[in-house]
Design an enzyme around this catalytic site. Sequence first.
Site, PDB file in Angstrom:
ATOM      1  N   ASP A   1     -15.583   4.036  -0.457  1.00  0.00           N
ATOM      2  CA  ASP A   1     -15.869   2.840   0.342  1.00  0.00           C
ATOM      3  C   ASP A   1     -17.322   2.409   0.203  1.00  0.00           C
ATOM      4  O   ASP A   1     -17.627   1.238  -0.028  1.00  0.00           O
ATOM      5  CB  ASP A   1     -15.528   3.083   1.816  1.00  0.00           C
TER       6      ASP A   1
ATOM      7  N   ARG B   1       0.849  -1.193   0.000  1.00  0.00           N
ATOM      8  CA  ARG B   1       0.000   0.000   0.000  1.00  0.00           C
ATOM      9  C   ARG B   1       0.888   1.247   0.000  1.00  0.00           C
ATOM     10  O   ARG B   1       1.681   1.455   0.914  1.00  0.00           O
ATOM     11  CB  ARG B   1      -0.950  -0.007   1.205  1.00  0.00           C
TER      12      ARG B   1
END
Length: 426
Positions: free
Chosen positions: A314, A124
């Site tokens: 999200d 990440r």
Amino acid sequence: MKQLRLEPVVQVRGEINIPGSKSISNRALLLATLAQGKTTLTNLLDSDDIRHMLASLKQLGVNYRLSQDNTVCELDGLGGVISSESAQELFLGNAGTAMRPLCAALTLGQGEFTLTGEPRMEERPIGDLVDALRQLGANVVYLKNDGFPPLTINATGLNGGDVEIAGDLSSQFLTALLMVAPLAKGSVNIHVKGELVSKPYIDITLALMAQFGVTVINHDYARFEIVAGQRYVSPGKVLVEGDASSASYFLAAGAIKGGEVKVTGVGRLSIQGDVKFADVLEKMGADIEWGDDYIIARGSQLTAVDLDMNHIPDAAMTIATAALFAKGTTVIRNIYNWRIKETDRLAAMATELRKVGAEVEEGNDYIKITPPAVINTAEIDTYNDHRMAMCFSMLAFADCGITINDPDCTSKTFPDYFKQFASLQG
């Protein structure tokens, strides 16, 4: 591997009080640490990501007291920067909301700090944040791959000045820089390069900074000015809003199979952009009712939408599975940052939707979903990603039900999700 079988659900009805927001919980814990005075946080999220932040703060010498259910935290602020005479190594799991802000905050004081995490954390990116911190004099060394954790910070404080930061990959980099800027040695001017993604998450950051007494001059999200000499002061009490992303699953359930589902803890007064998920459901045909601190969703036949969902990345995942119950082809656009989340969510979503029979086109930054005439049952892989598990619980509303592999991965943000989900049935 643990599996959870969700049998077909005919109708849902009920009320859910949403647990605290992950984004707000970890931001508030860090600001309370840097602030002068004692802060009591209520409705704190009890989940893996928050535990990683709390464990790290304790290791760094921060004193706090947790209630028995871990949702109330009384924290004694340091009244300034975090320093350590001995070298510290902090393990942050796969918690981006802990890794990025702590990386920035630990450059402010004195000491040597090494930040590590799970294997996925090493994939990440954090390079855009580190590049910005280096412009202000930070000494950060990558231990494996350039641009990714693990890393070591040799902290000597952060200078003021002009700094450029990329905004087109993740808003968490800008959030981290904003939160530490008031404690730099001089005024900070942040220039955002590229189009800023997930702007509503920056609004959360600015609102919390204001709550702790710091003013940021926002020039239309292209430049942010933080004048030197400010400090964080505890407001005394901070109520953590319910997690709007977590609310999306229950609102979608109401839209698909309502009945009527009411979620409390988020509403029209929310500082979280993900509450706009309810607007998308409304565009799809759901009946939505808003209160100051609640949202109600009632079901009807849903129709497909074609929308830019960069502002609700999200919650947009829930639209991807709700699309299986909508008439037509749904397109979710401008969601490249799905690829750098807990897993490559674009690839994972496309793979699992195809398992149940959907026709899927996976683009670089978009996904097109055409539902099948009949949804197939399948075993859904969750990729150690809490949101994959929760999104695909919507498949319980198909006539065949669904099996979720590794359902406990929801512990990252919502440990008792499936228990709450079951409470709506009937």
